[in-house]
Design an enzyme around this catalytic site. Structure first.
Site, PDB file in Angstrom:
ATOM      1  N   TRP A 119       0.817  -1.211   0.000  1.00 48.25           N
ATOM      2  CA  TRP A 119       0.000   0.000   0.000  1.00 48.25           C
ATOM      3  C   TRP A 119       0.849   1.258   0.000  1.00 48.25           C
ATOM      4  O   TRP A 119       1.869   1.307   0.661  1.00 48.25           O
ATOM      5  CB  TRP A 119      -0.900  -0.016   1.244  1.00 48.25           C
ATOM      6  CG  TRP A 119      -1.611   1.273   1.477  1.00 48.25           C
ATOM      7  CD1 TRP A 119      -2.493   1.889   0.638  1.00 48.25           C
ATOM      8  CD2 TRP A 119      -1.489   2.118   2.627  1.00 48.25           C
ATOM      9  NE1 TRP A 119      -2.926   3.058   1.204  1.00 48.25           N
ATOM     10  CE2 TRP A 119      -2.332   3.220   2.418  1.00 48.25           C
ATOM     11  CE3 TRP A 119      -0.756   2.025   3.809  1.00 48.25           C
ATOM     12  CZ2 TRP A 119      -2.462   4.241   3.351  1.00 48.25           C
ATOM     13  CZ3 TRP A 119      -0.885   3.045   4.734  1.00 48.25           C
ATOM     14  CH2 TRP A 119      -1.730   4.140   4.497  1.00 48.25           C
ATOM     15  N   CYS A 120       0.385   2.237  -0.733  1.00 51.17           N
ATOM     16  CA  CYS A 120       0.824   3.621  -0.554  1.00 51.17           C
ATOM     17  C   CYS A 120       2.199   3.916  -1.175  1.00 51.17           C
ATOM     18  O   CYS A 120       2.415   4.988  -1.705  1.00 51.17           O
ATOM     19  CB  CYS A 120       0.817   3.980   0.926  1.00 51.17           C
ATOM     20  SG  CYS A 120       0.803   5.748   1.207  1.00 51.17           S
ATOM     21  N   ASP A 121       3.103   2.971  -1.120  1.00 55.60           N
ATOM     22  CA  ASP A 121       4.383   3.136  -1.806  1.00 55.60           C
ATOM     23  C   ASP A 121       4.526   1.936  -2.713  1.00 55.60           C
ATOM     24  O   ASP A 121       5.101   0.929  -2.309  1.00 55.60           O
ATOM     25  CB  ASP A 121       5.561   3.123  -0.833  1.00 55.60           C
ATOM     26  CG  ASP A 121       5.200   3.757   0.479  1.00 55.60           C
ATOM     27  OD1 ASP A 121       5.233   4.976   0.571  1.00 55.60           O
ATOM     28  OD2 ASP A 121       4.874   2.997   1.407  1.00 55.60           O
ATOM     29  N   PRO A 122       3.984   1.994  -3.905  1.00 56.12           N
ATOM     30  CA  PRO A 122       4.012   0.776  -4.722  1.00 56.12           C
ATOM     31  C   PRO A 122       5.420   0.463  -5.212  1.00 56.12           C
ATOM     32  O   PRO A 122       5.772   0.707  -6.347  1.00 56.12           O
ATOM     33  CB  PRO A 122       3.047   1.076  -5.860  1.00 56.12           C
ATOM     34  CG  PRO A 122       2.798   2.518  -5.834  1.00 56.12           C
ATOM     35  CD  PRO A 122       3.331   3.091  -4.572  1.00 56.12           C
ATOM     36  N   MET A 123       6.193  -0.107  -4.297  1.00 50.21           N
ATOM     37  CA  MET A 123       7.566  -0.463  -4.609  1.00 50.21           C
ATOM     38  C   MET A 123       7.546  -1.790  -5.334  1.00 50.21           C
ATOM     39  O   MET A 123       7.599  -2.845  -4.721  1.00 50.21           O
ATOM     40  CB  MET A 123       8.356  -0.541  -3.309  1.00 50.21           C
ATOM     41  CG  MET A 123       8.409   0.828  -2.632  1.00 50.21           C
ATOM     42  SD  MET A 123       9.006   0.750  -0.963  1.00 50.21           S
ATOM     43  CE  MET A 123       7.722  -0.212  -0.233  1.00 50.21           C
TER      44      MET A 123
END
Lengths: 795, 795
Positions: free
Chosen positions: A477-481
């Site tokens: 989530w939120c930082d699609p690394m």
């Protein structure tokens, strides 16, 4: 320049140039329109996928909603040119395209109406927009008033952009019978099977007038001539050319000529929107412009405005606050629930909302309309696989399919189930939800909601490496690394912490619902997870963000960029992983490294280049030229974590206040944010690129809203529901001496006064004058009203 | 307003407002740029798919090249603002964005250079663009001259649009070391595997200057301020703000201040284009701006201009004509071969050209550079399937894939093989091509070209219904009627006729190559096909276009719309289907129903609504609000058919002349077509929508060019090659008394005089003074020059 109007329902801007991107938005069941103070507009309607009826003048990419979209001279918009026929002077409302310096200008963003008032050379123009409740139609009123001392000869030219509708076919003409400019197009297709769908689309755009125009023009090029938008050549003539567009770019321009005595006013009404064919436009004409002679029946246009106001007013939250911070009150009482309601009603105008967004938006809806929230949770669970895995998006239409980022598998969707449903249960005490039987996406088998969520939790327990850390796969989530774990080994620090939190929440719910054994299982899983988290993910001063396929930890003190991420910190405050010492350390680290005047950054220092073992975290959320925006959704979780940690009320309130746009937040307001919604991000990289830090994305789709509301309920005002009743446990900022809150709770209405008293050692709660030792108000009756006094210690 | 310059290599426009869409184009191995007279520009480069470095200010759809693209205030372009520092007066070259009325204005479209000359208030500005031969770089020169009597203080501001590069990341800044504005972006991607490709893309745009600017601005918004493009606020100051762009929309603006004495001139040079990184820009700087002290070595910039002129001049045709029609001569001698050369060199800047386009473009290349044509035919055949079927597109790059319309199967690709290759054989006599061995796409087996084409012809013989009519499946050529035969029954009238033509051509080639038996087979097939055509497809006055799945013939006299189509008529003149009576009837029908002042329409009357058993013919080629454009490619075939029919020289020339843009064609020129290329269509529906009929698509990608050239070779001038030599058989319009032609043929040069003589009964051909009875010039020696006199009867 900016101030709340008397009834607190409008925000008013008094210059179009100071905040050139200030905007408001309206929506209904079928459409959304964002109106910029200058007159530019971005609008979409659903059929079933998002579509446009007012286009850019070139072929626009179909895409999800973009942040910080640039405006430009020919951007879609709604404008009225006003010409003095005696001296030829011209201005336009609102501001664009002529950009006059007005004698008077206001842009009022209301909850159900957006209004401009403009005055120039003795002519006042009021433009206002409302929507009907269900149809995808803009309802416009344009009033022209002679505010000078002499008789005036005026022409007005409503110019509503239609733009480049299609390369396959586009045209425009005035339809006498409909009293409308009707622009037609054909959605391009190449495979013959697509035709069956496209032939049903509303490919026409119309501007329908309540009275016959003096003249018109349907061709953009003929309208502008060499004068361009600033001074269209066709307006130089006494009368528009009454022209049509034949594969030329269409425009909808009407001319009305009028003589106005001093003080005289004339009003015009217009409908603008998409339609399938002329028959539909004729129906719309009848519905909205049919006047009735009956005294008690309003015409359709007014009725629709009234119904829409009603519709919007249904989106009330369950809090009404009065605190020492009037702007905060105004935002919380009016705008925050409106934004939550928009999310819950429209599901972000997509047919495949991301699962985590859908669940969180309906967590927010639990505070407004819990019936809708309940149905939505059941919808989501019916799309779960029998192995417990939730899909990447929830399909809301029979023809919907997973699009864009939803085609990339993310590993976090399961954790949101207990977290979001717990708010619903707190608010409603409707534990019967857990016994509802729901199928799986890939199995006919019916299982209870409780069983569904059990499986979701077990899925998370399985999806781990030998250390007990959760795989990240292609992103969480939120930082699609997306490159941390593509080889199937990399793990997510945040997700592992989040599972511990989810297990604890689910254990609470199991126990509250009488499933003690299940509760114990998940409680144990949470404890084991937290132990693993502290063993592998504590970096000495904060928690690491993840470990790559090559076993490289990142979000650690050795990193020059992406050294610390907010999400593992906030969630470690929630999951129980952080002990007091760790809490203190991580809170200090966040303050030192992530906090800025505009809020808490998602990570810092921002990446300035791709890190190929981590992936696109370096480009997503373009709050700066690089990464590291103040991502409000993530920040809200951190604040929620601070409240959960306790004794952090001032820290929490300070950050909450930085997130909310408002008149006192000059840094934010000066950068163009009118305080009617929380954007998904403010730009970050404050320490690297201070010039642009703090700018708003102008995008109002964000899971932030529900979490800010929950911060107020569970945290700041401490008015959280529980199986036994309403627990009162405020965490007011120390500087507040008092606050009063009206709280709707399970049908009861509580008038709560909170006040600091000398000599009070700890919070004392009085219900109708009687001390409640536990602080939990039990046996509240639906329909009853209660007076509650909360005595707080002085600080 | 428009005139050919002395050397006939330029077309000059002297007002930007009369022909607001007049444009020229340049291309090289990697890029194409179309420059509009007002300064707007559309440019693409290949990496390997088409990409942009100068973008629209919003997110543009990735699409194939669109006709009649609308321009708008912020459309990409190349502009220079010129400010008089003494009095603050401002104008811009070329025309946009300020739109001054100039004292003097010319727009010269040359073959290898496009030049503006503008004069205003005593300041003359010359802007010119060239390209290098291989790099995707624009080479700009900007000269400023004081043509007034007094000393002048001037600032110029080259403003090259960069636009909305990416929603993922965009920025811009001035790079001191490079002396360039460098704008950076990241191509959006969502799936991690895409990153490996996108990280190699040239995602930067630079404006590189040959000298240090006085100031600069890299942010579009900061540049414009409230003044907008018409009077940018930053230009009001003495110096630009030297600002950068951080996720803001970038722009490339430089400021140069100068004092010019009367008559003094200053020149600036700029490079504008895409790059991977700063290193590449530094290399480009060295390559183009490195000055050499050696007297005989020019700098890289000038060398590149010179090399490009050489490159373009290699695109000579094999004809140089002098006729009574000077404009016709100019177009045929200079512009038509240039347009053919562009097609052959760039393959329309796509990595998957449609098979029919690829074959026809290289038919054209046979007249310019037959080696390239030969290789291209072999490339195409190596992608044929072993069952004989040609693919829908030819893949020209290892990563190429079939896109857009190439994903829809079309039934006509096979017919083009013998038709296009026959022109190559006529021109070169290189029958060895037929013996080349080439693999199939789906088989390792090597087979000769002759065997490949045999299979292609047999494929067409098999792909027929019980009547012997060719299935249309999901479409054929030029009118992609995608619903006629989706159920596998509908047939194409045109395609059936075209197969007969292809069989005859192939029979000729087989026989010429000594394969008499094969020749007989195909000759017989052609005869049988023509018999079937006349049995099922003759409608009494013309040939029908097709028969649907439900056995409904269309393109027949009972049809109210789409009553007659041009393609079956033109090809029936070629295939041998039409006897003299039918020829006469169909020619009359075309003249009565399809001919307009702008040429022959593709069909008439235009469809005004979808016909669901026919399909998207009603929307494609949006020459009008409906269908029925003057589709020049189709018209060229009809003209070719007229020449083949014989005795139609005046009809043919009249239509040829209508197709060519030129100074005498006021109807076309007035509508905005500068005479440097034949567009793919002029708008049709002349009888329904006369206002917009005749407008140009402004799209120069079209198979028309090769066929117009072939009409001149095989038809008008009658200088067609054959196995035995050059056959002389002119069909000059009767009004021409004489014409002279220089013809390059198989290495020989022929100076041919054609002249009508009293008393001459039939064409007499004299080679170096000696009568050639057969009219075929045999045994011409490569490297030799011949004088040919052709005596023609008076008419």
């Amino acid at each position: 320049m900016i101030g709340a109007s008397e009834d607190n329902e409008y925000y008013i801007l008094t210059s179009p140039t100071v905040l050139p991107k200030a905007s408001g938005f309206l929506w209904n069941e079928k459409m959304m329109i964002q109106l910029n103070c200058r007159g530019y507009a971005t609008s979409q309607f659903m059929q079933p996928e998002p579509a446009k009826y007012s286009h850019a003048p070139n072929l626009e990419a179909k895409s999800f909603m973009q942040p910080e979209q640039p405006y430009y001279a020919h951007h879609p918009g709604r404008f009225v040119y006003v010409k003095d026929e005696t001296n030829g002077r011209l201005f336009s409302a609102p501001y664009e395209p002529v950009r006059s310096l007005y004698d008077r200008y206001t842009f009022e963003v209301g909850k159900h109406r957006i209004v401009w008032n403009i005055e120039q050379d003795g002519v006042a123009v009021e433009m206002s927009l409302s929507l009907p409740k269900e149809d995808a139609i803009e309802l416009w009123r344009i009033k022209v008033k002679n505010v000078s001392m002499s008789k005036r000869n005026i022409s007005i030219y409503p110019y509503f952009t239609v733009g480049y509708m299609s390369w396959m076919n586009q045209s425009g003409e005035y339809n006498e019978a409909l009293q409308a400019i009707v622009c037609s197009s054909i959605t391009p297709y190449q495979k013959y099977k697509e035709y069956d769908k496209i032939k049903l689309l509303k490919d026409k755009t119309y501007l329908l007038a309540d009275r016959k125009p003096y003249a018109w023009e349907a061709s953009q090029e003929a309208f502008e001539g060499e004068g361009g938008l600033v001074r269209p050549s066709s307006i130089e003539s006494e009368t528009l050319g009454n022209g049509d567009a034949r594969y030329e770019m269409p425009a909808a321009v009407l001319q009305y000529r009028m003589e106005l005595e001093p003080g005289e006013e004339s009003e015009y009404r217009f409908l603008f929107g998409p339609a399938k064919d002329e028959d539909e436009i004729a129906q719309i004409r009848r519905k909205y412009f049919m006047e009735s002679n009956a005294v008690d029946v309003e015409n359709g246009f007014e009725k629709a405005e009234w119904e829409y106001a009603e519709y919007v007013s249904e989106g009330q939250g369950c809090l009404e606050i009065r605190t020492p911070d009037a702007d905060f009150d105004n935002f919380i009482n009016h705008w925050l629930p409106r934004q939550m309601y928009y999310h819950g009603k429209t599901n972000r105008l997509t047919t495949d909302p991301q699962t985590r967004n859908y669940l969180q938006d309906h967590m927010g809806m639990s505070y407004i309309n819990s019936r809708i929230a309940r149905e939505s949770f059941l919808t989501a669970l019916s799309q779960q696989n029998a192995d417990g895995g939730m899909p990447d998006g929830i399909l809301l239409h029979e023809e919907a399919e997973l699009k864009y980022i939803n085609q990339v598998p993310h590993s976090d969707h399961n954790v949101w189930l207990p977290i979001c449903i717990s708010a619903y249960l707190d608010e409603t005490n409707d534990y019967s939800l857990l016994d509802e039987k729901v199928p799986y996406a890939d199995s006919e088998e019916l299982a209870t909601v409780a069983e569904h969520i059990d499986r979701a939790m077990h899925y998370l327990m399985r999806d781990r490496d030998e250390r007990g850390l959760n795989y990240i796969h292609q992103g969480d989530w939120c930082d699609p690394m997306n490159m941390v774990g593509v080889r199937g080994k990399g793990v997510s620090g945040w997700l592992t912490i989040a599972t511990a939190y989810a297990f604890n929440i689910w254990a609470d719910i199991c126990e509250a619902g009488g499933r003690m054994e299940a509760g114990q299982t998940f409680r144990l899983a949470a404890e084991e997870t937290n132990a693993v988290v502290n063993r592998y993910l504590w970096d000495g001063e904060w928690y690491v963000r993840g470990i790559t396929d090559d076993n490289v930890a990142f979000g650690v003190k050795e990193d020059k960029e992406g050294r610390i991420f907010i999400n593992p910190q906030g969630w470690a405050l929630l999951s129980g992983a952080a002990d007091d010492e760790r809490k203190e350390k991580l809170i200090r680290s966040v303050e030192e490294q992530l906090e800025t005047p505009y809020g808490v950054e998602k990570l810092a220092p921002s990446y300035t280049a791709m890190r190929e073992d981590v992936g696109r975290v370096t480009q997503k959320h373009p709050g700066t030229a690089e990464n590291g925006a103040v991502y409000n959704h993530a920040a809200a979780f951190y604040i929620f974590g601070l409240y959960a940690a306790g004794e952090q009320q001032d820290n929490a309130y300070r950050l909450l206040r930085k997130m909310l746009p408002g008149p006192n937040h000059e840094d934010i307001v000066r950068r163009g944010q009118l305080p009617v919604f929380i954007p998904n991000y403010y730009r970050g990289a404050y320490r690297q690129f201070p010039r642009t830090a703090g700018r708003s994305s102008h995008l109002f789709n964000t899971g932030t809203t529900a979490w800010v509301y929950r911060c107020l309920i569970d945290g700041l005002f401490g008015l959280q529901g529980s199986p036994s009743g309403l627990q009162i446990k405020p965490q007011l900022p120390t500087e507040w001496q008092e606050a009063s809150v009206k709280r709707e709770f399970r049908g009861a209405r509580l008038n709560i006064e909170m006040k600091r008293y000398a000599g009070v050692q700890m919070t004392e709660v009085y219900l109708n004058g009687e001390l409640v030792e536990s602080g939990v108000l039990e046996r509240l009756q639906s329909g009853s009203e209660y007076e509650v006094l909360v005595k707080l210690p002085q600080q």
